[in-house]
Design a protein around this motif. Structure first.
Motif, PDB file in Angstrom:
ATOM      1  N   ALA A 144     -39.284  19.891  -8.002  1.00  0.00           N
ATOM      2  CA  ALA A 144     -37.927  19.513  -7.617  1.00  0.00           C
ATOM      3  C   ALA A 144     -37.117  19.111  -8.846  1.00  0.00           C
ATOM      4  O   ALA A 144     -35.930  19.429  -8.950  1.00  0.00           O
ATOM      5  N   SER A 145     -37.763  18.423  -9.790  1.00  0.00           N
ATOM      6  CA  SER A 145     -37.070  18.031 -11.015  1.00  0.00           C
ATOM      7  C   SER A 145     -36.714  19.241 -11.868  1.00  0.00           C
ATOM      8  O   SER A 145     -35.644  19.291 -12.468  1.00  0.00           O
ATOM      9  N   ALA A 203     -33.687  20.496 -10.400  1.00  0.00           N
ATOM     10  CA  ALA A 203     -32.550  19.594 -10.621  1.00  0.00           C
ATOM     11  C   ALA A 203     -32.013  19.735 -12.030  1.00  0.00           C
ATOM     12  O   ALA A 203     -30.809  19.684 -12.253  1.00  0.00           O
ATOM     13  N   ALA A 204     -32.924  19.923 -12.987  1.00  0.00           N
ATOM     14  CA  ALA A 204     -32.489  19.996 -14.377  1.00  0.00           C
ATOM     15  C   ALA A 204     -31.983  21.376 -14.754  1.00  0.00           C
ATOM     16  O   ALA A 204     -31.232  21.520 -15.703  1.00  0.00           O
ATOM     17  N   GLU A 236     -28.210  14.178 -23.848  1.00  0.00           N
ATOM     18  CA  GLU A 236     -27.964  14.613 -22.480  1.00  0.00           C
ATOM     19  C   GLU A 236     -27.147  13.521 -21.806  1.00  0.00           C
ATOM     20  O   GLU A 236     -27.500  12.353 -21.876  1.00  0.00           O
ATOM     21  N   GLN A 296     -29.007   9.955 -22.616  1.00  0.00           N
ATOM     22  CA  GLN A 296     -29.907   9.668 -23.726  1.00  0.00           C
ATOM     23  C   GLN A 296     -29.461  10.449 -24.940  1.00  0.00           C
ATOM     24  O   GLN A 296     -29.033  11.592 -24.816  1.00  0.00           O
ATOM     25  N   THR A 307     -35.439  15.834 -20.281  1.00  0.00           N
ATOM     26  CA  THR A 307     -34.191  16.364 -19.751  1.00  0.00           C
ATOM     27  C   THR A 307     -33.153  15.293 -19.484  1.00  0.00           C
ATOM     28  O   THR A 307     -31.971  15.579 -19.433  1.00  0.00           O
ATOM     29  N   GLY A 308     -33.610  14.050 -19.267  1.00  0.00           N
ATOM     30  CA  GLY A 308     -32.669  13.023 -18.831  1.00  0.00           C
ATOM     31  C   GLY A 308     -32.306  13.142 -17.370  1.00  0.00           C
ATOM     32  O   GLY A 308     -31.596  12.318 -16.823  1.00  0.00           O
ATOM     33  N   ILE A 309     -32.767  14.212 -16.734  1.00  0.00           N
ATOM     34  CA  ILE A 309     -32.419  14.475 -15.334  1.00  0.00           C
ATOM     35  C   ILE A 309     -33.703  14.719 -14.563  1.00  0.00           C
ATOM     36  O   ILE A 309     -34.603  15.399 -15.036  1.00  0.00           O
ATOM     37  N   ALA A 310     -33.811  14.149 -13.389  1.00  0.00           N
ATOM     38  CA  ALA A 310     -34.903  14.487 -12.486  1.00  0.00           C
ATOM     39  C   ALA A 310     -34.382  14.240 -11.076  1.00  0.00           C
ATOM     40  O   ALA A 310     -33.236  13.815 -10.900  1.00  0.00           O
ATOM     41  N   VAL A 311     -35.200  14.518 -10.080  1.00  0.00           N
ATOM     42  CA  VAL A 311     -34.729  14.287  -8.716  1.00  0.00           C
ATOM     43  C   VAL A 311     -34.472  12.801  -8.524  1.00  0.00           C
ATOM     44  O   VAL A 311     -35.149  11.944  -9.081  1.00  0.00           O
ATOM     45  N   TYR A 364     -40.975  13.346 -16.844  1.00  0.00           N
ATOM     46  CA  TYR A 364     -40.113  14.543 -16.873  1.00  0.00           C
ATOM     47  C   TYR A 364     -38.788  14.247 -17.567  1.00  0.00           C
ATOM     48  O   TYR A 364     -38.354  15.014 -18.429  1.00  0.00           O
TER      49      TYR A 364
END
Lengths: 247, 199
Positions: free
Chosen positions: A23-24, A27-28, A143, A154, B53-57, B127
């Motif tokens: 899922a991540s 999302a990314a 990001e 970050q 990524t700095g992004i996750a669910v 992640y």
């Protein structure tokens, strides 16, 4: 052999972890693809942009508000946040690592990280509907997720990562840059003026070198936009996403 | 689990009535220990090599991924205290408290829920943020995060085995508990004390 309950516990955790990991990944991906193809907005994340630029096809059913609003200054992101097209964000990064400024004006974003001493980095990126990936020299990158009023993310500079959560500011707070030839050498200086008026600035004495050396910048006067570098006056330009100055 | 400790393993007794040779213990523990190492190394290396990524669910209803993680970690930390308490009761280490019949169930289920609560936190950490070392807090947190899942894996793999020496599970449990509490102090406690206790 039947599975023992501790093994089931482990497997449940592993399956959950893999599910969230996949899922991540999804999302990314939206942020990274938008960065990889800067000119093409991803249609899935931005329903208003295709409606405004492309001719409406029967398959697409834009909402009346998005169809009516052609060049609006902002759009509403998927999370209900208003995503500005023009903004300046500045603030300190966590863990006392310096400050960051992120400015965006339409399709260009410029960020500057600086610790007021030897480490500083200019980065560029492409805003993509609330997400932003910026890259600079020597693998520096950041990001960012941004919305009206604040930005967080970050920044990775010089082998360190800093988390930040910063606010939108207006002049005289913001980002300033000066590029000049001083004593035969090009110098490139940057200043971040925080919301409380504090300045954080660094100056690169040889910005074209592979690993430019930086030092603390002289004090910037935000009224006259000048700084006195050992008797030489540096003229600074605001990098202002709101007016487009410096873009 | 309580029963496992209360009654001696019949098979092991038949084979070795009195003396359990060390190499036998090593045989029982070596595979779980190696698997645990692989788990810890996999998490650490992925976190280090993967481009953060700095992004996750995200989970709905919270102000930021940070607060979700802080609260899930707090749930896990509180359940970890339940773990220690129930384990002490099961081992008869609490004076004047005899283990009730449901203590094993409490221990198992508080452990399971605590473990499941840590998984989304860890996935986001690994992640979106990666194995990082930019401050002492972050470095300790990164190392202990890998250690926690490695040690937990070892404990789960050792649990169903027969003929395990009595000290092994308490030691593994203590390592898992200590790692989790230190992880909580270097993340959720830091988060709440930096940003305030918020949802």
């Amino acid at each position: 052999m039947k599975l023992r309950s501790p093994i089931i516990t482990l497997l449940t955790g592993a399956v959950l972890a893999i599910g969230l990991w996949i899922a991540s990944l999804n999302a990314a991906t939206s942020a990274t693809t938008a960065y990889g193809k800067p000119a093409t907005p991803t249609p899935t994340t931005a329903p208003t942009v295709p409606a405004a630029t492309a001719s409406p096809s029967p398959a697409v059913t834009p909402s009346p508000s998005s169809a009516a609003a052609s060049p609006t200054p902002s759009e509403t992101g998927s999370g209900g946040f208003v995503i500005p097209d023009h903004a300046n964000y500045v603030g300190p990064v966590q863990a006392g690592g310096g400050a960051i400024a992120i400015t965006l004006h339409d399709k260009i974003a410029i960020a500057y990280y600086c610790n007021g001493k030897t480490i500083e980095e200019w980065m560029k990126g492409v805003p993509a509907h609330g997400h932003l990936v910026l890259t600079g020299k020597n693998g520096a990158h950041a990001e960012v997720n941004y919305a009206l009023g604040h930005a967080r993310g970050q920044v990775h500079v010089d082998g360190f990562s800093y988390t930040f959560s910063v606010i939108a500011v207006h002049k005289p707070s913001g980002l300033y840059q000066s590029i000049a030839v001083v004593r035969g050498a090009t110098v490139k200086a940057g200043w971040i003026v925080l919301a409380d008026g504090t300045e954080v600035g660094s100056i690169e004495l040889d910005p074209n070198a592979a690993a430019p050396k930086a030092q603390a910048a002289p004090q910037l006067d935000t009224t006259s936009l000048t700084a006195d570098d050992g008797g030489v006056t540096l003229h600074a330009t605001p990098i202002d996403g709101e007016t487009g100055s410096g873009f | 689990m309580a029963a496992q400790f209360g009654t001696p393993d019949p098979q092991a007794t038949r084979r070795d009535p009195i003396y359990q040779p060390p190499d036998n213990i090593a045989k029982i523990l070596v595979i779980p220990a190696l698997v645990g190492c692989v788990v810890a190394l996999t998490i650490g290396l992925y976190g280090k090599l993967h481009h953060a990524t700095g992004i996750a669910v995200n989970i709905a209803g919270f102000s930021s991924p940070g607060s979700v993680k802080a609260w899930l970690a707090t749930v896990a930390a509180v359940l970890a205290l339940v773990q220690i308490g129930s384990a002490l009761v099961m081992y008869g280490k609490v004076p004047r408290v005899s283990a009730p019949s449901w203590i094993g169930g409490l221990h198992k289920w508080s452990g399971r829920i605590a473990f499941i609560a840590t998984v989304p936190v860890a996935v986001h950490c690994v992640y979106a943020l990666g194995f990082a070392s930019y401050s002492t807090r972050v470095l300790i947190h990164s190392i202990l995060g890998c250690l926690f899942f490695g040690a937990f894996t070892v404990k789960m793999l050792v649990l169903p085995k027969r003929g395990v020496p009595g000290w092994v599970l308490p030691v593994l449990g203590a390592v898992v508990f200590a790692a989790l509490i230190l992880i909580w102090f270097t993340s959720a406690y830091w988060f709440f004390s930096t940003f305030g206790i918020k949802r």
